[in-house]
Design an enzyme around this catalytic site. Structure first.
Site, PDB file in Angstrom:
ATOM      1  N   GLU A   1       0.844  -1.193   0.000  1.00 32.81           N
ATOM      2  CA  GLU A   1       0.000   0.000   0.000  1.00 32.81           C
ATOM      3  C   GLU A   1       0.882   1.246   0.000  1.00 32.81           C
ATOM      4  O   GLU A   1       1.695   1.420   0.908  1.00 32.81           O
ATOM      5  CB  GLU A   1      -0.911   0.025   1.225  1.00 32.81           C
ATOM      6  CG  GLU A   1      -1.792   1.278   1.273  1.00 32.81           C
ATOM      7  CD  GLU A   1      -2.612   1.387   2.544  1.00 32.81           C
ATOM      8  OE1 GLU A   1      -3.730   1.923   2.485  1.00 32.81           O
ATOM      9  OE2 GLU A   1      -2.129   0.939   3.620  1.00 32.81           O
ATOM     10  N   TRP A   2       0.696   2.091  -1.012  1.00 31.13           N
ATOM     11  CA  TRP A   2       1.377   3.375  -0.974  1.00 31.13           C
ATOM     12  C   TRP A   2       0.433   4.391  -0.364  1.00 31.13           C
ATOM     13  O   TRP A   2      -0.570   4.764  -0.975  1.00 31.13           O
ATOM     14  CB  TRP A   2       1.805   3.831  -2.369  1.00 31.13           C
ATOM     15  CG  TRP A   2       2.568   5.142  -2.313  1.00 31.13           C
ATOM     16  CD1 TRP A   2       3.141   5.707  -1.208  1.00 31.13           C
ATOM     17  CD2 TRP A   2       2.826   6.046  -3.392  1.00 31.13           C
ATOM     18  NE1 TRP A   2       3.744   6.920  -1.524  1.00 31.13           N
ATOM     19  CE2 TRP A   2       3.567   7.146  -2.851  1.00 31.13           C
ATOM     20  CE3 TRP A   2       2.512   6.029  -4.753  1.00 31.13           C
ATOM     21  CZ2 TRP A   2       3.980   8.218  -3.650  1.00 31.13           C
ATOM     22  CZ3 TRP A   2       2.931   7.101  -5.538  1.00 31.13           C
ATOM     23  CH2 TRP A   2       3.661   8.178  -4.991  1.00 31.13           C
ATOM     24  N   ARG A   3       0.751   4.821   0.855  1.00 26.29           N
ATOM     25  CA  ARG A   3      -0.016   5.857   1.536  1.00 26.29           C
ATOM     26  C   ARG A   3       0.485   7.210   1.042  1.00 26.29           C
ATOM     27  O   ARG A   3       1.344   7.841   1.654  1.00 26.29           O
ATOM     28  CB  ARG A   3       0.150   5.699   3.052  1.00 26.29           C
ATOM     29  CG  ARG A   3      -0.751   4.643   3.678  1.00 26.29           C
ATOM     30  CD  ARG A   3      -2.186   5.114   3.789  1.00 26.29           C
ATOM     31  NE  ARG A   3      -2.247   6.348   4.545  1.00 26.29           N
ATOM     32  CZ  ARG A   3      -2.291   6.404   5.884  1.00 26.29           C
ATOM     33  NH1 ARG A   3      -2.318   5.306   6.595  1.00 26.29           N
ATOM     34  NH2 ARG A   3      -2.338   7.572   6.492  1.00 26.29           N
TER      35      ARG A   3
ATOM     36  N   ARG B   1      -5.126   8.811   2.236  1.00 27.22           N
ATOM     37  CA  ARG B   1      -6.005   8.797   3.396  1.00 27.22           C
ATOM     38  C   ARG B   1      -6.297  10.221   3.863  1.00 27.22           C
ATOM     39  O   ARG B   1      -5.381  11.037   3.988  1.00 27.22           O
ATOM     40  CB  ARG B   1      -5.353   7.995   4.532  1.00 27.22           C
ATOM     41  CG  ARG B   1      -6.185   7.863   5.788  1.00 27.22           C
ATOM     42  CD  ARG B   1      -7.428   7.020   5.607  1.00 27.22           C
ATOM     43  NE  ARG B   1      -7.090   5.648   5.272  1.00 27.22           N
ATOM     44  CZ  ARG B   1      -7.576   5.015   4.191  1.00 27.22           C
ATOM     45  NH1 ARG B   1      -8.400   5.630   3.349  1.00 27.22           N
ATOM     46  NH2 ARG B   1      -7.249   3.773   3.946  1.00 27.22           N
TER      47      ARG B   1
ATOM     48  N   GLU C   1      -9.820  10.674   8.692  1.00 32.36           N
ATOM     49  CA  GLU C   1      -9.860   9.216   8.864  1.00 32.36           C
ATOM     50  C   GLU C   1      -8.466   8.634   9.103  1.00 32.36           C
ATOM     51  O   GLU C   1      -8.175   7.501   8.747  1.00 32.36           O
ATOM     52  CB  GLU C   1     -10.547   8.548   7.669  1.00 32.36           C
ATOM     53  CG  GLU C   1     -12.006   8.956   7.548  1.00 32.36           C
ATOM     54  CD  GLU C   1     -12.885   7.959   6.830  1.00 32.36           C
ATOM     55  OE1 GLU C   1     -12.512   6.769   6.741  1.00 32.36           O
ATOM     56  OE2 GLU C   1     -13.969   8.360   6.371  1.00 32.36           O
TER      57      GLU C   1
ATOM     58  N   HIS D   1     -13.280   4.556   8.314  1.00 25.38           N
ATOM     59  CA  HIS D   1     -12.448   4.457   9.514  1.00 25.38           C
ATOM     60  C   HIS D   1     -13.057   5.273  10.642  1.00 25.38           C
ATOM     61  O   HIS D   1     -13.426   6.431  10.447  1.00 25.38           O
ATOM     62  CB  HIS D   1     -11.028   4.972   9.236  1.00 25.38           C
ATOM     63  CG  HIS D   1     -10.346   4.283   8.104  1.00 25.38           C
ATOM     64  ND1 HIS D   1     -10.663   4.558   6.789  1.00 25.38           N
ATOM     65  CD2 HIS D   1      -9.390   3.324   8.081  1.00 25.38           C
ATOM     66  CE1 HIS D   1      -9.913   3.794   6.000  1.00 25.38           C
ATOM     67  NE2 HIS D   1      -9.137   3.044   6.764  1.00 25.38           N
TER      68      HIS D   1
ATOM     69  N   LYS E   1     -14.092  -2.029   3.121  1.00 24.66           N
ATOM     70  CA  LYS E   1     -13.227  -2.038   4.297  1.00 24.66           C
ATOM     71  C   LYS E   1     -13.822  -1.177   5.410  1.00 24.66           C
ATOM     72  O   LYS E   1     -14.258  -0.052   5.162  1.00 24.66           O
ATOM     73  CB  LYS E   1     -11.831  -1.503   3.944  1.00 24.66           C
ATOM     74  CG  LYS E   1     -10.894  -1.365   5.151  1.00 24.66           C
ATOM     75  CD  LYS E   1      -9.607  -0.634   4.785  1.00 24.66           C
ATOM     76  CE  LYS E   1      -8.758  -0.375   6.029  1.00 24.66           C
ATOM     77  NZ  LYS E   1      -7.573   0.473   5.725  1.00 24.66           N
TER      78      LYS E   1
ATOM     79  N   ARG F   1      -6.056  -8.504  13.614  1.00 20.48           N
ATOM     80  CA  ARG F   1      -5.084  -8.531  12.528  1.00 20.48           C
ATOM     81  C   ARG F   1      -4.510  -9.936  12.363  1.00 20.48           C
ATOM     82  O   ARG F   1      -4.087 -10.324  11.281  1.00 20.48           O
ATOM     83  CB  ARG F   1      -3.969  -7.516  12.801  1.00 20.48           C
ATOM     84  CG  ARG F   1      -4.475  -6.083  12.880  1.00 20.48           C
ATOM     85  CD  ARG F   1      -3.344  -5.101  13.140  1.00 20.48           C
ATOM     86  NE  ARG F   1      -3.846  -3.750  13.328  1.00 20.48           N
ATOM     87  CZ  ARG F   1      -4.120  -2.882  12.359  1.00 20.48           C
ATOM     88  NH1 ARG F   1      -3.933  -3.244  11.091  1.00 20.48           N
ATOM     89  NH2 ARG F   1      -4.565  -1.685  12.618  1.00 20.48           N
TER      90      ARG F   1
ATOM     91  N   SER G   1       1.555   2.415   9.791  1.00 18.51           N
ATOM     92  CA  SER G   1       0.687   3.478   9.296  1.00 18.51           C
ATOM     93  C   SER G   1      -0.606   3.572  10.091  1.00 18.51           C
ATOM     94  O   SER G   1      -1.445   4.437   9.818  1.00 18.51           O
ATOM     95  CB  SER G   1       0.354   3.254   7.809  1.00 18.51           C
ATOM     96  OG  SER G   1      -0.359   2.042   7.641  1.00 18.51           O
TER      97      SER G   1
ATOM     98  N   GLN H   1      -0.702  -2.256  14.320  1.00 15.62           N
ATOM     99  CA  GLN H   1      -0.105  -3.102  13.283  1.00 15.62           C
ATOM    100  C   GLN H   1       1.033  -3.936  13.854  1.00 15.62           C
ATOM    101  O   GLN H   1       1.755  -3.508  14.748  1.00 15.62           O
ATOM    102  CB  GLN H   1       0.386  -2.252  12.106  1.00 15.62           C
ATOM    103  CG  GLN H   1      -0.743  -1.703  11.256  1.00 15.62           C
ATOM    104  CD  GLN H   1      -0.239  -0.876  10.087  1.00 15.62           C
ATOM    105  OE1 GLN H   1       0.926  -0.520  10.006  1.00 15.62           O
ATOM    106  NE2 GLN H   1      -1.133  -0.561   9.172  1.00 15.62           N
TER     107      GLN H   1
END
Length: 257
Positions: free
Chosen positions: A49-51, A85, A89, A147, A174, A216, A235, A239
């Site tokens: 994932e590129w944030r 993002r 959120e 979120h 999601k 998770r 991120s 996590q």
């Protein structure tokens, strides 16, 4: 999308299938991103994932696309999820307005470098519909996300939120929520179990923070299709490092075999 296996490829939920593991890139410039990527690729995640909300040159579409090209070329053919993002959120302070954001998404979809884009349900339906058209035209999967960093809503609210995203033609739905206790975590898992049977598209659910870390590791047992791990940097709260997450998923899978 032949590089995506299982549920994300055929567009169906299957409770108990092992999840895809996604890790974030959150560097503020190309150099930091490529340094992160070099380490992440060695851990062989299923998705990167590129944030891009962390990217200081987000307003420069050409720079975004050229950086994305380098991620793709150096990413060992790992599929890319592109995300900007919003601050409300959990993202970084806004670097561009919503109209500019949609244009970035459109160029990213047309580039051929991404497999998924993530756009939030809180955005107006017109913007979601525009991105839906662009992503579909370019064969990119649209993940519609929600979120809540304050609390875990009632079961009925989480279900209606995800059903709304499905009605807006999400390819993947999601929802990520914040638990205040373990009862909230159980509520999220109950929602996951119910939604995985209700929805016709893949589902991703996350309970964040220290209480929610278990989701998770084991959310996939109840029907969540993607879990997010720490690559080089986290991120989101809760996590888990990718190496440990892989071990936990493998152990749980073997115990149920």
């Amino acid at each position: 999308m032949s590089e995506i296996k299982g549920k994300l490829e055929n567009g169906k939920n299957a409770v108990g299938d092992k999840p895809e593991i996604c890790v974030p890139l959150i560097g503020k410039d190309e150099q930091e991103i490529m340094q992160e990527l070099e380490k992440i690729v060695k851990d062989k995640p299923d998705i990167i994932e590129w944030r891009a909300d962390f990217f200081k040159d987000l307003s420069n579409v050409e720079k975004v696309i050229s950086t994305l090209q380098k991620i793709k070329e150096s990413g060992n053919e790992i599929p890319i999820l592109f995300t900007i993002r919003s601050e409300k959120e959990g993202g970084q302070p806004a670097r561009i307005g919503e109209e500019e954001k949609i244009e970035v998404f459109a160029q990213v979809c047309a580039s051929g470098y991404v497999s998924f884009v993530d756009y939030e349900l809180a955005n107006n339906h017109e913007s979601i519909a525009r991105l839906r058209r662009v992503s579909k035209e370019n064969g990119v999967k649209l993940l519609i996300s929600h979120h809540n960093f304050e609390e875990t809503p009632e079961l009925s609210e989480m279900i209606s939120t995800c059903k709304e995203a499905e009605l807006l033609q999400a390819d993947i739905v999601k929802i990520a929520v914040m638990p205040n206790n373990m009862d909230d975590v159980l509520l999220l898992l109950e929602a996951t179990n119910k939604l995985s049977k209700m929805l016709s598209v893949p589902l991703v659910t996350i309970s964040m923070g220290k209480y929610g870390a278990i989701t998770r590791m084991l959310g996939w047992v109840f029907g969540s299709t993607i879990t997010f791990a720490v690559g080089e940097q986290s991120s989101a709260p809760g996590q888990i490092p990718i190496e440990k997450l892989k071990e936990m998923i493998k152990l749980a899978d073997e115990s149920m075999s």
